[in-house]
Design a protein around this motif. Structure first.
Motif, PDB file in Angstrom:
ATOM      1  N   GLU A 166       0.809  -1.216   0.000  1.00 47.77           N
ATOM      2  CA  GLU A 166       0.000   0.000   0.000  1.00 47.77           C
ATOM      3  C   GLU A 166       0.845   1.270   0.000  1.00 47.77           C
ATOM      4  N   THR A 167       2.096   1.180   0.409  1.00 49.47           N
ATOM      5  CA  THR A 167       2.927   2.376   0.519  1.00 49.47           C
ATOM      6  C   THR A 167       3.708   2.686  -0.753  1.00 49.47           C
ATOM      7  N   VAL A 168       3.559   1.888  -1.790  1.00 46.04           N
ATOM      8  CA  VAL A 168       4.323   2.123  -3.015  1.00 46.04           C
ATOM      9  C   VAL A 168       3.927   3.466  -3.633  1.00 46.04           C
ATOM     10  N   TYR A 169       4.917   4.244  -4.066  1.00 52.09           N
ATOM     11  CA  TYR A 169       4.651   5.511  -4.740  1.00 52.09           C
ATOM     12  C   TYR A 169       4.219   5.227  -6.177  1.00 52.09           C
ATOM     13  N   ARG A 170       3.071   5.803  -6.554  1.00 50.31           N
ATOM     14  CA  ARG A 170       2.558   5.616  -7.912  1.00 50.31           C
ATOM     15  C   ARG A 170       2.486   6.984  -8.587  1.00 50.31           C
ATOM     16  N   PRO A 171       3.359   7.260  -9.540  1.00 49.46           N
ATOM     17  CA  PRO A 171       3.416   8.612 -10.113  1.00 49.46           C
ATOM     18  C   PRO A 171       2.184   8.976 -10.943  1.00 49.46           C
ATOM     19  N   ILE A 172       2.073  10.272 -11.186  1.00 54.38           N
ATOM     20  CA  ILE A 172       0.998  10.892 -11.953  1.00 54.38           C
ATOM     21  C   ILE A 172       1.506  11.110 -13.380  1.00 54.38           C
ATOM     22  N   ILE A 173       0.651  10.923 -14.389  1.00 52.45           N
ATOM     23  CA  ILE A 173       1.175  10.943 -15.755  1.00 52.45           C
ATOM     24  C   ILE A 173       1.225  12.321 -16.401  1.00 52.45           C
ATOM     25  N   PHE A 174       0.577  13.321 -15.796  1.00 55.28           N
ATOM     26  CA  PHE A 174       0.740  14.675 -16.331  1.00 55.28           C
ATOM     27  C   PHE A 174       0.659  15.671 -15.184  1.00 55.28           C
ATOM     28  N   ALA A 175       1.589  16.632 -15.176  1.00 51.54           N
ATOM     29  CA  ALA A 175       1.620  17.604 -14.089  1.00 51.54           C
ATOM     30  C   ALA A 175       2.163  18.928 -14.566  1.00 51.54           C
ATOM     31  N   THR A 176       1.578  19.990 -14.047  1.00 52.31           N
ATOM     32  CA  THR A 176       2.191  21.301 -14.162  1.00 52.31           C
ATOM     33  C   THR A 176       2.634  21.723 -12.773  1.00 52.31           C
ATOM     34  N   LEU A 187      -5.449  15.884 -25.889  1.00 53.07           N
ATOM     35  CA  LEU A 187      -4.658  14.714 -25.518  1.00 53.07           C
ATOM     36  C   LEU A 187      -5.549  13.571 -25.047  1.00 53.07           C
ATOM     37  N   ASN A 188      -5.100  12.350 -25.305  1.00 55.33           N
ATOM     38  CA  ASN A 188      -5.696  11.150 -24.750  1.00 55.33           C
ATOM     39  C   ASN A 188      -4.797  10.661 -23.620  1.00 55.33           C
ATOM     40  N   MET A 189      -5.413  10.206 -22.528  1.00 54.89           N
ATOM     41  CA  MET A 189      -4.653   9.714 -21.384  1.00 54.89           C
ATOM     42  C   MET A 189      -5.292   8.430 -20.878  1.00 54.89           C
ATOM     43  N   LYS A 190      -4.476   7.390 -20.743  1.00 54.82           N
ATOM     44  CA  LYS A 190      -5.042   6.148 -20.227  1.00 54.82           C
ATOM     45  C   LYS A 190      -4.109   5.501 -19.198  1.00 54.82           C
ATOM     46  N   ASN A 191      -4.727   4.778 -18.283  1.00 53.02           N
ATOM     47  CA  ASN A 191      -4.025   3.893 -17.362  1.00 53.02           C
ATOM     48  C   ASN A 191      -2.975   4.607 -16.524  1.00 53.02           C
ATOM     49  N   SER A 192      -3.401   5.664 -15.851  1.00 57.11           N
ATOM     50  CA  SER A 192      -2.466   6.327 -14.956  1.00 57.11           C
ATOM     51  C   SER A 192      -2.258   5.485 -13.702  1.00 57.11           C
ATOM     52  N   PRO A 193      -1.020   5.387 -13.191  1.00 56.05           N
ATOM     53  CA  PRO A 193      -0.794   4.657 -11.944  1.00 56.05           C
ATOM     54  C   PRO A 193      -1.548   5.263 -10.764  1.00 56.05           C
ATOM     55  N   ASN A 194      -1.693   6.595 -10.764  1.00 51.39           N
ATOM     56  CA  ASN A 194      -2.330   7.324  -9.673  1.00 51.39           C
ATOM     57  C   ASN A 194      -3.232   8.366 -10.320  1.00 51.39           C
ATOM     58  N   TRP A 195      -3.292   9.586  -9.788  1.00 48.15           N
ATOM     59  CA  TRP A 195      -4.047  10.633 -10.454  1.00 48.15           C
ATOM     60  C   TRP A 195      -3.574  10.763 -11.900  1.00 48.15           C
ATOM     61  N   PHE A 196      -4.498  11.132 -12.767  1.00 49.36           N
ATOM     62  CA  PHE A 196      -4.095  11.399 -14.151  1.00 49.36           C
ATOM     63  C   PHE A 196      -3.369  12.736 -14.268  1.00 49.36           C
ATOM     64  N   ASN A 197      -3.895  13.757 -13.619  1.00 49.59           N
ATOM     65  CA  ASN A 197      -3.352  15.109 -13.752  1.00 49.59           C
ATOM     66  C   ASN A 197      -3.301  15.796 -12.398  1.00 49.59           C
ATOM     67  N   VAL A 198      -2.249  16.581 -12.186  1.00 48.88           N
ATOM     68  CA  VAL A 198      -2.232  17.505 -11.070  1.00 48.88           C
ATOM     69  C   VAL A 198      -1.749  18.855 -11.590  1.00 48.88           C
ATOM     70  N   ILE A 199      -2.504  19.893 -11.260  1.00 47.67           N
ATOM     71  CA  ILE A 199      -2.175  21.260 -11.654  1.00 47.67           C
ATOM     72  C   ILE A 199      -1.735  21.981 -10.385  1.00 47.67           C
ATOM     73  N   MET A 200      -0.420  22.228 -10.254  1.00 52.03           N
ATOM     74  CA  MET A 200       0.144  22.771  -9.024  1.00 52.03           C
ATOM     75  C   MET A 200       0.811  24.116  -9.278  1.00 52.03           C
ATOM     76  N   ASN A 201       0.653  25.013  -8.315  1.00 46.18           N
ATOM     77  CA  ASN A 201       1.407  26.275  -8.336  1.00 46.18           C
ATOM     78  C   ASN A 201       1.306  26.966  -9.697  1.00 46.18           C
ATOM     79  N   SER A 202       0.138  26.899 -10.297  1.00 46.36           N
ATOM     80  CA  SER A 202      -0.046  27.370 -11.667  1.00 46.36           C
ATOM     81  C   SER A 202      -1.195  28.361 -11.748  1.00 46.36           C
ATOM     82  N   SER A 203      -1.218  29.135 -12.840  1.00 50.54           N
ATOM     83  CA  SER A 203      -2.285  30.114 -13.037  1.00 50.54           C
ATOM     84  C   SER A 203      -2.500  30.361 -14.520  1.00 50.54           C
ATOM     85  N   ASP A 204      -3.709  30.824 -14.856  1.00 55.77           N
ATOM     86  CA  ASP A 204      -4.044  31.237 -16.224  1.00 55.77           C
ATOM     87  C   ASP A 204      -3.830  30.109 -17.229  1.00 55.77           C
TER      88      ASP A 204
END
Length: 437
Positions: A166-176, A187-204
């Motif tokens: 349960e503690t294994v790190y599973r990366p996200i396939i797209f991030a800002t 874009l098409n996105m399939k079979n992400s290990p974890n979240w598909f997308n994370v939008i961090m520290n971003s704007s506009d």
């Protein structure tokens, strides 16, 4: 969002040793609507039609080649990942230095299928153990796939690994991370290990015309936590015109998400469009404010619209990551929301992961929830709670203010009169049939 169009022409790659010709298609003209942000998006600077870098399709690790191409074509160029070509990201790829550049993904991007390798090399963040294969940031960046480009996270490997650890790190396939101005589209996105997308520290940033799904090949290890999008410490974001077939939140507004529009989404199999969870970390101050969710179709989900807040913790508790965090949720609107076979059409809880109702009441949430509007909801729920169709539970009436529901036409599958659990709510503001929780 206004764009400068690029004319079609032949180019020779700048990022490979061997010449490659490629006909660069025009950059799509993207529009925001029907809801538009109060602060208009900035206009992209003109691109140089002669400055095009094609990422070498022959390399074993496309990460360094992609970085090299981005460095070569930064400040006015376009990076291209060729169609009918598979690119493997086999090392952490930091693309947060981008400036006035477009990334055209027409091929398939996969990530090195090695769980052990990524445990120690993926970019890591403290908040909810976020890990990334690659990340995009900078200023004035358009990432687009014209409906052709595919990101494949090879998720089954990771879902199976999670089943045994349960503690294994599973990366996200797209991030800002630190992207200011730009777009992600087509874009098409399939079979992400974890979240598909994370939008961090971003704007506009405009995100539009994305297709997300999971393919399960081992039913004993199904997908887990495959959120469509999570926003975190970001503002003035629009996510629209997309389809999401996943196993967790369709969209989730994590701490310090403000001025965000979500519209025209078709979600299936998810946990709803969710505020939170918030208040998880004691000593942290979480804000979610000025959110508009419009014209959503939600099917076969645990929830349609959802707000989830952790309860308080006992006095003198230290080091807690299971509640007690402060902050507020303010000015959130869910409008025109279609439900089909969802367990709850609306769920608001300030007892998220509480041990019991009694424990939640003993240590109520300190995070404020106010000015919340649910309107124009229709459709049917699942049979799970029939005839109950929604749940609005505040741990204490002092921390829930001006929560309203109007024009709610949700029907349980039995056809009985719909019932709503309403706890510590001002029932005079709720145009629904409240019953005791």
């Amino acid at each position: 969002m206004q764009r400068h169009l690029l004319s079609t022409f032949l180019v020779t790659t700048l990022a490979t040793a061997a010449p490659t010709t490629f006909s660069l298609p025009p950059l799509p003209t993207l529009t925001v609507g029907p809801k538009t942000p109060s602060n208009p998006f900035p206009v992209s600077a003109a691109r140089d039609p002669s400055k095009v870098c094609v990422v070498d399709p022959e390399v074993a690790d496309a990460g360094p080649a992609l970085i090299s191409a981005a460095q070569e074509c930064n400040h006015g160029g376009t990076v291209v990942l060729l169609p009918d070509t598979a690119y493997t990201i086999a090392s952490p790829t930091d693309l947060t230095f981008l400036e006035s550049i477009d990334i055209l993904i027409l091929g398939t991007v996969v990530f090195k299928d090695d769980v052990e390798y990524w445990q120690t090399t993926a970019f890591g963040y403290a908040y909810q153990n976020i890990h990334l294969f690659w990340k995009f940031g900078g200023r004035d960046v358009n990432i687009y796939g014209l409906g052709i480009g595919l990101l494949d996270g090879l998720g089954q490997t990771w879902w199976t690994a999670k089943r045994s650890n349960e503690t294994v790190y599973r990366p996200i396939i797209f991030a800002t991370d630190g992207l200011v101005g730009g777009s992600v589209s087509g874009l098409n996105m399939k079979n992400s290990p974890n979240w598909f997308n994370v939008i961090m520290n971003s704007s506009d940033v405009l995100i539009t015309d994305i297709n997300i799904w999971n393919e399960v090949t081992n039913s004993s290890s199904p997908p887990a936590n495959t959120d469509g999008w999570d926003t975190y410490r970001s503002t003035n974001i629009v996510i629209q015109n997309s389809t999401i077939d996943n196993y967790d939140d369709c969209v989730s507004f994590k701490p310090n998400s403000t001025n965000i529009i979500i519209q025209n989404l078709q979600c299936n199999g998810s946990h709803g469009i969710s505020v939170g969870s918030l208040g998880q970390y004691q000593g942290e101050y979480d804000i979610v404010e000025d959110i508009y969710v419009y014209n959503i179709s939600m099917s076969n989900a645990s929830d349609g619209a959802r707000i989830k807040i952790w309860p308080g913790v006992p006095p003198n508790t230290t080091g807690s990551n299971s509640g007690g965090g402060a902050g507020y949720v303010r000015n959130v609107t869910y409008e025109l929301f279609y439900n089909q076979n969802n367990d709850w059409a609306i769920e608001l809880t300030q007892c998220y992961f509480a041990e019991s109702k009694e424990a939640c009441a003993m240590y109520p949430a300190v995070l404020q929830v106010e000015d919340i509007f649910f309107k124009d909801f229709y459709g049917t729920t699942s049979a799970k709670h029939d005839p109950q169709v929604g749940s609005l539970v505040c741990s204490d009436p002092s921390v829930c203010k001006n929560i309203r529901a109007s024009n709610i036409a949700i029907i349980p599958p039995s056809g009985k009169t719909a019932e709503w659990i309403c706890t510590n709510m001002d029932k005079g503001l709720l145009d629904i049939n409240c019953v005791a929780g």
